[in-house]
Every structure is written in structure tokens, then in C-alpha cells.
Design a protein around this motif. Structure first.
Motif: not given
Length: 298
Positions: A145-146, A113-115, A137-138, A107-108
Motif C-alpha cells: 500500500e506504499n 523502522a524508517k517511518i 503499524s499498518k 522490507w516491512k
């Protein structure tokens, strides 16, 4: 080979002969044909479409995703082949035994990749996106932290800002949500098809887990691909005089989703072929052959 996406929006009888899809329209004496092996997705939109069981079987046997539409002409149902991979049982066993640590790591990667793709699309349209690149990057495993939600709020606030005032993204909100919803439905079908080809269960996601959703895994893996649909919709609303209704012309434009160009594995590829690479890499992550998903970028 790039598979074709077909939309049937008028009354028609669909059958098969000699490995061809045969189309017969009520007001046309001529029958039209197309090799089934060239087809990737079929959308059945009009309520007066009839289709033979033999054709359905042949379409599914050739890994075609069949999408049916509701009375409002919006995609409603999806039919896929359940027997698609020579090691399907092993693939599904790996998928079902995936640890939470692995799911969170997947999921990370997905959200990063989506952002990044959302940020790239904003920058392509001269909209500042350094904050989104920083958020990407975070992102930590599982995105506790959504950052996905934080990025979405900024992204949708800015994407259509020069065209639409106070746009609100939502399935039942005003246009161009109608275009986005239709494009995402086609994308979902293409992703689900790729997952089945890789021997995975599209129902069991690594993040989405709604018990009423039969395509949670497709909804997971399609996230980094959504901005490519957004880009297409952005181009449409800039060129079309009206998009309040989903006209046949707009639907034809949105059928281009599976052939949109993306970058994956450092190479340009049509989206449908890229989706197959993403699904195959996911299967290898489940079997612990690989650690990283292959995901698209602009």
C-alpha cells in the motif's frame, strides 16, 4: 572502536609507511600521519589528489570505504574490500537464495523502522506525527500500500516548515537538498562498508533492484538511518547563516554522520557501529538464524 571519517579537500599526495596513512601537502614540508586501523571512511574530493596503490590496498584491507568526488565536489564513486568475511561464500549464497517472502518481510521491518524514526524526529520538533505512527503499524510485507510514500509526502511537507517555504525533496532540487545528498552519501558508504564486513553483496537488495545501481542492498538497509542525517541537517540550517553552497565547514559537520548517536538493541551506539549490528543481523536473517533485523531508533 569508532573509526574516523577523513575528508581531503585540498591538493595532497597520500601514501603509506609502517601501517600509517601519510599525507604530504604541496605547501607544507611536514608530513602528517595517522594509523590506518583508526580509519573507517576516506573522502577524496580535490582533483589534484594523488594516492598510491599500496595505500589503496592497505585501506581496503582494513575495511576502509574509499569515496571519490566529482567536479562539483559531490560523492561519486565508492570502493570497498571484496574479501571481508571468513564465510563470505556461504553468506552470499544465503543472500542470493532468499525467497520473495523473506525479502518482503525484511522490507516491512525496514519501512516500519524508517517511518517510526521520521515520526520521532517530527515529534522532537513539536510537529504532530500520530498519523505516521499509525501508518507504520499498518505496513504489511513488501509495503504493497506504499505507506513509505505516504509517510514521505507528509514528512517532507512538515520537517522544514518553520524554516523553508514549499520545500521539495529531490536530488536536484534546491537547498538544503545539497546537505541531505552529501549526508546520505556518507551514510551510504558507512552502510555499504558494514555489509561487506558481514560478507554480503551490497549490489543485491531485498527491495531496491535498479540494474544500474551497484549498492541496492545499502540503499535498502540505510532507510531507517536517513532521519538521523535529516536531524543533523535540520540543526545545521537552524544555525548557519547560509547553506546554498557546501562549504568546507558544512562538509566537516556532515562528516559527523558515522558518529551520530542512535539507539539499537536498547543501547546507545555511534551510527557506524550500529550499522555493523544491522548488517550482521541481516546476514543472520538470510541464513535463517534470526527473523528480525536490528535497526536504529531515536
Amino acid at each position: 572502536m569508532i573509526k574516523r571519517t577523513l575528508l581531503f579537500g585540498n591538493p595532497a599526495h597520500l601514501s603509506t609507511r609502517k601501517e600509517q596513512l601519510v599525507v604530504k601537502y604541496p605547501d607544507d614540508d611536514q608530513k602528517k600521519t595517522m594509523p590506518i586501523e583508526d580509519i573507517g571512511v576516506v573522502l577524496l574530493e580535490h582533483p589534484q589528489i594523488t594516492i598510491t596503490h599500496t595505500l589503496i590496498s592497505k585501506l581496503l584491507g582494513n575495511q576502509v570505504a574509499i569515496i571519490t568526488c566529482d567536479a562539483q565536489h559531490l560523492p561519486q564513486g565508492l570502493m570497498l574490500n571484496l574479501n571481508t568475511h571468513h564465510k563470505q561464500v556461504a553468506q552470499m549464497r544465503h543472500q542470493l537464495s532468499a525467497t520473495q517472502v523473506l525479502k518482503d518481510r525484511l522490507w516491512k521491518q525496514t519501512i516500519q523502522a524508517k517511518i517510526k524514526n521520521q515520526a520521532a524526529l517530527l515529534k522532537m520538533n513539536n510537529i504532530p506525527a500520530e498519523n505516521m505512527e499509525r501508518w507504520a503499524s499498518k505496513v504489511q510485507n513488501g509495503d504493497p500500500e506504499n505507506f513509505e510514500g505516504r509517510a514521505a509526502a507528509y514528512y517532507w511537507k512538515c520537517l522544514f516548515t518553520d524554516l523553508i517555504q514549499n520545500f521539495k525533496r529531490g536530488r536536484y532540487e534546491g537547498e538544503p537538498n545539497n546537505l541531505l545528498n552529501y549526508g546520505y552519501a556518507i551514510l551510504r558508504g558507512a552502510i555499504a562498508r558494514s555489509l561487506m564486513i558481514s560478507g554480503l553483496l551490497p549490489t543485491m537488495g531485498y527491495h531496491h533492484s535498479n540494474q544500474y545501481n551497484s549498492y541496492c542492498l545499502a540503499d535498502d538497509l540505510m532507510e531507517p538511518y536517513r532521519p538521523f542525517v535529516d536531524q543533523l541537517v535540520l540543526e545545521l540550517i537552524r544555525t548557519e547563516d547560509s547553506y546554498t553552497e557546501l562549504t568546507p565547514s558544512l562538509k566537516q559537520d556532515l562528516l559527523k554522520v558515522p558518529v551520530l548517536d542512535v539507539i539499537i538493541n536498547n543501547q546507545s551506539s555511534p551510527l557506524m557501529l550500529a550499522a555493523q549490528q544491522s548488517a550482521a543481523s541481516l546476514a543472520k536473517c538470510y541464513s535463517k538464524e534470526e527473523k528480525a533485523l536490528k535497526l536504529p531508533s531515536f
